[in-house]
Design an enzyme around this catalytic site. Structure first.
Site, mmCIF file in Angstrom:
data_model
loop_
_atom_site.group_PDB
_atom_site.id
_atom_site.type_symbol
_atom_site.label_atom_id
_atom_site.label_comp_id
_atom_site.label_asym_id
_atom_site.label_seq_id
_atom_site.Cartn_x
_atom_site.Cartn_y
_atom_site.Cartn_z
ATOM 1 N N SER A 335 47.785 2.699 73.751
ATOM 2 C CA SER A 335 47.525 1.370 73.213
ATOM 3 C C SER A 335 48.639 1.036 72.237
ATOM 4 O O SER A 335 48.913 1.800 71.302
ATOM 5 C CB SER A 335 46.166 1.340 72.506
ATOM 6 O OG SER A 335 45.809 0.024 72.160
ATOM 7 N N GLU A 336 49.299 -0.117 72.430
ATOM 8 C CA GLU A 336 50.530 -0.378 71.684
ATOM 9 C C GLU A 336 50.338 -0.552 70.182
ATOM 10 O O GLU A 336 51.311 -0.555 69.427
ATOM 11 C CB GLU A 336 51.281 -1.587 72.257
ATOM 12 C CG GLU A 336 50.513 -2.880 72.291
ATOM 13 C CD GLU A 336 49.946 -3.191 73.668
ATOM 14 O OE1 GLU A 336 49.948 -4.366 74.048
ATOM 15 O OE2 GLU A 336 49.481 -2.250 74.345
ATOM 16 N N ASN A 337 49.088 -0.663 69.737
ATOM 17 C CA ASN A 337 48.862 -0.729 68.295
ATOM 18 C C ASN A 337 48.874 0.648 67.632
ATOM 19 O O ASN A 337 48.621 0.767 66.438
ATOM 20 C CB ASN A 337 47.553 -1.453 67.980
ATOM 21 C CG ASN A 337 46.340 -0.804 68.629
ATOM 22 O OD1 ASN A 337 46.375 -0.452 69.798
ATOM 23 N ND2 ASN A 337 45.269 -0.651 67.870
#
Length: 506
Positions: A335-337
């Site tokens: 997840s890019e966060n």
């Protein structure tokens, strides 16, 4: 930001250079041994009108909510805010939009913030939309004394070519447009030059600090906070706990105190969650009983996963595909966060505001998971460590061009991390309904909307068919749904396509 006025046709259009602060990265001079200040109001008291702020957080996760509220109460105006997004209408940076204290947002994602979108389209707010990974790297570069860098992200898009509206006038015309980026070719690939961001102040949120300003973050509340902290000339951190120097093991420090100037102890945190998503005790949850077109797409998309893959799934249909893994298949979701090893939705009693995915949904972690900052997350993506990206689209062309982030003048969601993901060179699979709600085809000879990436899509999965993009040949249909005819597919597709001799059904 510096403005250059260029003549386009008979109209004058202002072009804005990328926003970079005029000051050095850090404030020089001695800092107190104890960096704790008595209140958020005291901490932000010297933030001046027109200041550039680097503000941590992702959605509402890890935002410095007390510092933002203090800045609202102080009334400082004309602010330039570099932050991934602007919260929601009535929380986070949305509070400063309500009071019209922000002149410009440098962000990757507008999302569901209707006020943000309305002020931008209405000409009240300047918005410099920047790919999420590029934003993280611009902040990281600013904090590390690197004035600019080259990235493959956004090559051959409006970001490279310029002309994207930063500010509309009262009649809907473009008052300020983005400038073209410099480019350079390395190993036959075009790279775009991006300038670093340096803030006059940084406002960040951490779980714990010691009196010397060493910070510890909690789960995915880390996100952009380390990058923002480094990029600020004066960095203010609000935290949930303050301990004496020496009480945090040096190996446990996520951000060294050299980057922090002031620490504020916050209390009574609201920690609002944008999307509370849960599962019941049996493991059933959102997406478990999908039917119709979406269900067909989701279940077919799940067949793209191979054992051991590292996969990034976009919001909506792509995320749901992970609920339908074939037996014996184990993948790790990135997840890019800032999370690798994302698990299913939590039970209602295990919801954690500091643990969300890129869609701002509450999630869990699987054994072996890891947490990291936004810039490290996109380093994984640009470095091709992620094997597969699955994401949605508004339009896809027969040559693999992708458009999925804006309908000019009507809908502004922002590109988020999509440009970084599709520009990385990893395999890209698009999942979407075959036609728009109006019935208009979404698979076309050429896209009509601004590009997310040129020639980046490898496969398209809809409820009607599966197409591969084959260089030199265009689209090749590999599979057809068992409840449609070839004529129906042709009628809903806006371009010609070839049919595999070994056409399968799904």
């Amino acid at each position: 930001a510096m403005l250059t006025v260029l003549r386009r046709g008979s109209a004058l259009v202002a072009h804005a250079r990328p926003s970079v602060a005029r000051t050095s990265v850090r404030a020089f001079g001695a800092r107190p041994a104890n960096k704790v200040v008595e209140s958020a109001a005291a901490a932000v008291a010297d933030i001046f009108d027109g200041a550039t702020l680097c503000v941590g957080g992702f959605g509402l996760c890890g935002i410095p909510e007390h510092l933002i509220a203090a800045l609202r109460d102080q009334g400082t105006k004309g602010l330039i805010c570099a932050s991934n997004n602007a919260g929601v209408d009535d929380f986070g940076l949305g509070l400063l939009l309500q009071t019209k204290q922000v002149r410009r947002m440098i962000s990757s994602y507008v999302g569901e913030n209707k006020l943000f979108e309305a002020q931008y389209l209405g000409g009240e707010l300047e918005v410099e939309l920047t790919p999420q990974g590029t934003l993280a790297e611009r902040l990281r570069a600013g904090g590390h004394g690197i004035p600019a860098f080259y990235t493959p992200t956004a090559a051959n898009t409006l970001i490279q070519y310029g002309g994207f509206p930063i500010k509309y006038d009262s009649k809907g015309g473009v008052e300020i447009a983005s400038l073209p980026r410099e480019t350079r070719v390395f190993d036959g690939q075009t790279y775009v030059m991006e300038e670093a961001i340096r803030g006059d102040f940084a406002l960040v949120k951490a779980q714990k600090a010691d009196t010397r300003g060493n910070l510890v973050f909690n789960k995915t509340a880390r996100n952009f906070n380390p990058e923002c902290a480094k990029a600020g000339r004066i960095t203010i951190a609000e935290v949930e706990e303050v301990v004496e120097a020496g009480e945090i093991d040096p190996d446990d420090v996520h951000l060294p105190g050299i980057f922090v100037d002031r620490v504020v102890l916050g209390t009574n945190y609201e920690k609002r969650i944008e999307r509370v998503t849960t599962t019941d005790a049996s493991g059933g949850g959102k997406g478990a009983d999908l039917g119709g077109a979406r269900g067909k797409i989701v279940k077919r998309a799940a067949l793209e996963f191979e054992d051991g893959m590292y996969v990034n799934l976009g919001i909506g249909i792509p995320t749901l595909a992970s609920n339908f893994l074939a037996p014996g298949i184990r993948i790790e979701l990135q997840s890019e966060n800032g999370l690798l090893g994302m698990g299913p939705y939590p039970t209602a009693d295990a919801v954690d505001a500091d643990l969300i995915n890129a869609g701002k949904e509450t999630v869990t972690m699987i054994p072996g998971s890891s947490i990291f900052s936004s810039s490290e997350s996109f380093g994984m993506i640009r470095g091709r460590a992620v094997d597969l990206t699955v994401l949605g689209a508004l339009q896809v062309s027969s040559t693999g061009d992708l458009s999925n982030w804006i309908i000019p003048g009507k809908m502004v969601k922002g590109m988020g991390g999509a440009m970084d993901l599709v520009g990385s060179g990893s395999r890209v699979v698009v999942t979407m309904e075959h036609a728009a709600k109006s019935g208009a085809p979404k698979i076309l000879d050429a896209t009509t909307l601004p590009l997310t990436g040129r020639g980046v899509v490898d496969r398209i999965i809809t409820e009607m068919a599966v197409f591969d993009v084959v260089p030199g040949h265009g689209l090749v249909m590999r599979e057809i749904a068992d409840d449609v005819t070839m004529e129906q597919v042709k009628d809903k597709t806006g371009c010609a396509f070839l049919v595999d001799d070994n056409l399968k059904t799904f």
